[in-house]
Every structure is written in C-alpha cells, then in structure tokens.
Design a protein around this motif. Structure first.
Motif, PDB file in Angstrom:
ATOM      1  N   ASN A 175       0.829  -1.197   0.000  1.00 23.01           N
ATOM      2  CA  ASN A 175       0.000   0.000   0.000  1.00 23.01           C
ATOM      3  C   ASN A 175       0.872   1.257   0.000  1.00 23.01           C
ATOM      4  O   ASN A 175       0.604   2.224  -0.719  1.00 23.01           O
ATOM      5  CB  ASN A 175      -0.917  -0.023   1.222  1.00 23.01           C
ATOM      6  CG  ASN A 175      -1.941   1.072   1.205  1.00 23.01           C
ATOM      7  OD1 ASN A 175      -2.333   1.565   0.157  1.00 23.01           O
ATOM      8  ND2 ASN A 175      -2.381   1.446   2.376  1.00 23.01           N
ATOM      9  N   SER A 180       1.143   4.015  -3.010  1.00 19.86           N
ATOM     10  CA  SER A 180       0.897   5.428  -2.687  1.00 19.86           C
ATOM     11  C   SER A 180       2.036   6.326  -3.165  1.00 19.86           C
ATOM     12  O   SER A 180       1.799   7.412  -3.704  1.00 19.86           O
ATOM     13  CB  SER A 180       0.699   5.603  -1.185  1.00 19.86           C
ATOM     14  OG  SER A 180      -0.448   4.940  -0.765  1.00 19.86           O
ATOM     15  N   THR A 189       1.726   9.180  -6.018  1.00 21.05           N
ATOM     16  CA  THR A 189       2.106  10.553  -5.687  1.00 21.05           C
ATOM     17  C   THR A 189       3.102  11.094  -6.707  1.00 21.05           C
ATOM     18  O   THR A 189       2.986  12.258  -7.153  1.00 21.05           O
ATOM     19  CB  THR A 189       2.701  10.623  -4.270  1.00 21.05           C
ATOM     20  OG1 THR A 189       1.726  10.158  -3.339  1.00 21.05           O
ATOM     21  CG2 THR A 189       3.124  12.032  -3.918  1.00 21.05           C
ATOM     22  N   GLY A 233      -3.776   9.872  -6.208  1.00 20.89           N
ATOM     23  CA  GLY A 233      -3.466   9.503  -4.829  1.00 20.89           C
ATOM     24  C   GLY A 233      -4.667   9.623  -3.920  1.00 20.89           C
ATOM     25  O   GLY A 233      -4.889   8.779  -3.045  1.00 20.89           O
ATOM     26  N   TYR A 255      -7.047   6.715  -4.683  1.00 12.21           N
ATOM     27  CA  TYR A 255      -6.505   5.471  -4.121  1.00 12.21           C
ATOM     28  C   TYR A 255      -6.667   5.448  -2.604  1.00 12.21           C
ATOM     29  O   TYR A 255      -7.016   4.415  -2.032  1.00 12.21           O
ATOM     30  CB  TYR A 255      -5.037   5.303  -4.506  1.00 12.21           C
ATOM     31  CG  TYR A 255      -4.442   4.039  -3.944  1.00 12.21           C
ATOM     32  CD1 TYR A 255      -4.772   2.803  -4.475  1.00 12.21           C
ATOM     33  CD2 TYR A 255      -3.571   4.073  -2.864  1.00 12.21           C
ATOM     34  CE1 TYR A 255      -4.242   1.632  -3.948  1.00 12.21           C
ATOM     35  CE2 TYR A 255      -3.039   2.918  -2.340  1.00 12.21           C
ATOM     36  CZ  TYR A 255      -3.381   1.707  -2.884  1.00 12.21           C
ATOM     37  OH  TYR A 255      -2.860   0.561  -2.354  1.00 12.21           O
ATOM     38  N   SER A 256      -6.432   6.569  -1.951  1.00 12.34           N
ATOM     39  CA  SER A 256      -6.578   6.634  -0.496  1.00 12.34           C
ATOM     40  C   SER A 256      -8.006   6.321  -0.067  1.00 12.34           C
ATOM     41  O   SER A 256      -8.225   5.600   0.910  1.00 12.34           O
ATOM     42  CB  SER A 256      -6.188   8.017   0.024  1.00 12.34           C
ATOM     43  OG  SER A 256      -4.822   8.244  -0.194  1.00 12.34           O
TER      44      SER A 256
END
Length: 113
Positions: free
Chosen positions: A30, A34, A38, A50, A53-54
């Motif tokens: 993960n 990330s 980014t 990002g 995805y978060s």
C-alpha cells in the motif's frame, strides 16, 4: 504480492484473523503504490490519483487492521485509537507487532492452518 491481493479479496471482511505477515505486507505494498501514485500525480500536475486510491483503500485497511487485532485477541474497535494523535498510533503499532494468540473468540490461529 499475494498478501496484498488477498486483502483486497477480503476487502470488507471484518471477521476472522490476519497474520502479522499478511498485515505488514499489505501495508508495505500500500505504501509503495501510494508513493508511485504521488510521483505520477506530481509529474502530471494533478492531485487526484493519490486521493482516489486513499479513499479506495480505506475500507480494506480498516478490515485488515480489525482482523490483525482479532489475531492478538482484541476487538477491531481498538482502531479508534487512531483518533488520538500520537499515543494512539504508538499503542496500535505495539498491538500490531505482537504475536498471534492461540485459539480465541475470533477463531483458530491462522499460523496453524
């Protein structure tokens, strides 16, 4: 990679137990995803990948955290300690690194399976 995909397959399963290795490998992959997103966001000048995805990984992260806490004999509700800025994070790290308990209320030890 199998642990990362396995966590996504059980993305909303808050029951059961997760081994220490499964939890930490999910966090590692993960973290890598990330960072890559980014970098792509910064190169393209957008800040959207990002963030998406978060949001997408929020439920799977809570689910695997709850299963990991079950493995140590604790309720998944202990994750509310994340709301305490520093102390809560430290306490949860200590809980997450502890070894699996034998048979408990949440099922058999996954190491023995």
């Amino acid at each position: 990679m199998e642990y990362y995909i396995g966590a996504w397959k059980k993305f909303a399963e808050f029951n059961g137990r997760a081994r220490r290795k499964e939890f930490w490998m999910f966090l590692l992959f993960n973290f890598i995803v990330s960072i890559v997103l980014t970098l792509v966001d910064n190169m393209l000048g957008i800040m959207m990948l990002g963030s998406i995805y978060s949001l997408a990984v929020l439920i799977p992260s809570l689910a695997i955290g709850a299963r990991r806490l079950h493995d140590t004999g604790r309720s998944g509700w202990w994750q509310l300690l994340y709301l305490l800025p520093v102390i809560g994070f430290i306490v949860l790290i200590v809980f997450f690194v502890q070894d699996s308990h034998d048979e408990n209320d949440y099922g058999a030890n996954p190491k023995m399976a």
